[in-house]
Design a protein around this motif. Sequence first.
Motif, PDB file in Angstrom:
ATOM      1  N   LEU A 350       0.840  -1.252  -0.137  1.00  0.00           N
ATOM      2  CA  LEU A 350       0.104   0.115  -0.003  1.00  0.00           C
ATOM      3  C   LEU A 350       0.965   1.320  -0.032  1.00  0.00           C
ATOM      4  O   LEU A 350       0.738   2.138  -0.627  1.00  0.00           O
ATOM      5  N   GLU A 351       1.935   1.377   0.850  1.00  0.00           N
ATOM      6  CA  GLU A 351       2.691   2.313   0.592  1.00  0.00           C
ATOM      7  C   GLU A 351       3.418   2.423  -0.516  1.00  0.00           C
ATOM      8  O   GLU A 351       3.508   3.869  -1.064  1.00  0.00           O
ATOM      9  N   ALA A 352       3.986   1.502  -1.316  1.00  0.00           N
ATOM     10  CA  ALA A 352       4.635   1.765  -2.546  1.00  0.00           C
ATOM     11  C   ALA A 352       3.436   2.194  -3.655  1.00  0.00           C
ATOM     12  O   ALA A 352       3.735   2.906  -4.472  1.00  0.00           O
ATOM     13  N   MET A 353       2.116   1.781  -3.580  1.00  0.00           N
ATOM     14  CA  MET A 353       1.209   2.158  -4.315  1.00  0.00           C
ATOM     15  C   MET A 353       0.910   3.415  -4.267  1.00  0.00           C
ATOM     16  O   MET A 353       0.472   4.372  -5.167  1.00  0.00           O
ATOM     17  N   LYS A 354       0.967   4.080  -2.992  1.00  0.00           N
ATOM     18  CA  LYS A 354       0.697   5.550  -2.548  1.00  0.00           C
ATOM     19  C   LYS A 354       1.607   6.137  -3.267  1.00  0.00           C
ATOM     20  O   LYS A 354       1.716   7.225  -3.854  1.00  0.00           O
ATOM     21  N   GLN A 355       2.986   5.951  -2.920  1.00  0.00           N
ATOM     22  CA  GLN A 355       4.176   6.651  -3.624  1.00  0.00           C
ATOM     23  C   GLN A 355       4.191   6.664  -5.089  1.00  0.00           C
ATOM     24  O   GLN A 355       4.556   7.673  -5.773  1.00  0.00           O
ATOM     25  N   ALA A 356       3.512   5.528  -5.702  1.00  0.00           N
ATOM     26  CA  ALA A 356       3.414   5.627  -7.249  1.00  0.00           C
ATOM     27  C   ALA A 356       2.239   6.454  -7.906  1.00  0.00           C
ATOM     28  O   ALA A 356       2.201   6.649  -8.862  1.00  0.00           O
ATOM     29  N   GLY A 357       1.340   6.988  -6.832  1.00  0.00           N
ATOM     30  CA  GLY A 357       0.315   7.623  -7.046  1.00  0.00           C
ATOM     31  C   GLY A 357      -1.115   6.784  -7.571  1.00  0.00           C
ATOM     32  O   GLY A 357      -1.729   7.246  -8.124  1.00  0.00           O
ATOM     33  N   ALA A 358      -0.858   5.446  -7.580  1.00  0.00           N
ATOM     34  CA  ALA A 358      -1.941   4.731  -8.066  1.00  0.00           C
ATOM     35  C   ALA A 358      -2.885   4.505  -6.957  1.00  0.00           C
ATOM     36  O   ALA A 358      -4.020   4.252  -7.147  1.00  0.00           O
ATOM     37  N   LEU A 359      -2.772   4.827  -5.738  1.00  0.00           N
ATOM     38  CA  LEU A 359      -3.713   4.773  -4.617  1.00  0.00           C
ATOM     39  C   LEU A 359      -4.646   5.884  -4.394  1.00  0.00           C
ATOM     40  O   LEU A 359      -3.741   7.201  -4.054  1.00  0.00           O
ATOM     41  N   LYS A 360      -5.565   6.125  -4.654  1.00  0.00           N
ATOM     42  CA  LYS A 360      -6.445   7.186  -4.529  1.00  0.00           C
ATOM     43  C   LYS A 360      -7.326   7.301  -3.170  1.00  0.00           C
ATOM     44  O   LYS A 360      -8.297   6.864  -2.854  1.00  0.00           O
ATOM     45  N   ALA A 361      -6.461   7.247  -1.997  1.00  0.00           N
ATOM     46  CA  ALA A 361      -7.020   7.367  -0.582  1.00  0.00           C
ATOM     47  C   ALA A 361      -6.000   7.955   0.044  1.00  0.00           C
ATOM     48  O   ALA A 361      -4.615   7.962  -0.184  1.00  0.00           O
ATOM     49  N   GLU A 362      -6.271   8.507   1.338  1.00  0.00           N
ATOM     50  CA  GLU A 362      -5.522   9.063   2.234  1.00  0.00           C
ATOM     51  C   GLU A 362      -4.970   7.895   3.291  1.00  0.00           C
ATOM     52  O   GLU A 362      -5.607   7.035   3.712  1.00  0.00           O
ATOM     53  N   LEU A 363      -3.385   7.699   3.151  1.00  0.00           N
ATOM     54  CA  LEU A 363      -2.837   6.422   3.871  1.00  0.00           C
ATOM     55  C   LEU A 363      -2.383   7.305   5.229  1.00  0.00           C
ATOM     56  O   LEU A 363      -1.638   7.979   5.365  1.00  0.00           O
TER      57      LEU A 363
END
Length: 366
Positions: A350-363
């Motif tokens: 999830l952290e890697a997906m957030k850094q890649a801009g693919a996760l559309k949610a607040e982590l």
Amino acid sequence: MKNWRQLLVIMLVSTIPALAHAERIKDITSISGVRSNQLIGYGLVVGLDGTGDKAPFTTQTFRNMMNEFGITLPQGTDPKLKNVAAVSVTAELPPFSKPGQRVDVTVSSLGNAKSLRGGSLLFTPLKGADGGIYAVAQGNLVVGGFGAEGNDGSSITVNVPSVGRIPNGATVEQAVPSSFGRGDSLIFNLDQPDFTTARSMTEKINELLGPGTAEALDATSIRVSAPRDTSQRVAYLSVIENLEIETGTERAKIIINSRTGTIVMGQKVQIEPVAVTHGSLTVTITEDFEVAQPNALAEGETVVVPQTNINIDDGGDSRMFKFGPGVTLDDIVKAVNEIGAAPGDLMAILEAMKQAGALKAELIVI
């Protein structure tokens, strides 16, 4: 606000059908100025079975109490208070509490008392933040925990025996001033700030009571006009707080508890197209000790030399899966279950997906 209008409003509310996925205003808001107040006091618990404390402030408090009753202890004598414990007493004074009403209190040991079981709290004034006395507490404690100790020093403790409660243990002495009956309006504060919910609540009240009755001040506060007469204001609020409104959905969030491995995903979490590979990486570090001896003809000393071995195993079971556009929470859960990711692995993904801009949610990591 006239009485006939109050009756008309009540009749209208009773005929309004329940909305789908709606919540009552009373369940999601609080009224500004209507709040509970914290009280605290310091007192003594007596009647303990040898489980009291030996703190110096306990002895001092006991001496002061004896002086209040006209009993003077000889100077230099140690009362050896095995059956007495100094405690803090806390309570929460509900809004609109009146003198004579009773509230629960929590009693906690301040010294090294082993247990408060079987003790009785002596008369203890409870003060508010302004220093005023708003209640007095006294009574027998209910303690959920217990402890036992053997002659050899072994002991066992269940729960926390140094904290107890007294149901209805405090009597309210004076009421806390409230702004409930002042002014021409009341302010409702949303428990969860949300512009959509604030707008929906404003529109619902204005639709029922007339334009301009409610006004949204921001994402949290809604100001509502109210009658000055207290009895009419109570009936007026009874109508408003039972209105059902459509609430706004929460922002897309993923909550990660890094200590327990708990991961909670909100319903609106979505992912942009992305490919993820998952592997299990194991790093094993072992350290052995070898003895190094010098040559028989050479000078030197025998020493112990550490020998470190590092083994890395990637598990050999890496898999790649792809998320398409518009992926929902159900798709994420299904994919994670298929690859069998552990909580720690999922956090990293999830952290890697957030850094890649693919996760559309607040982590959020707690």
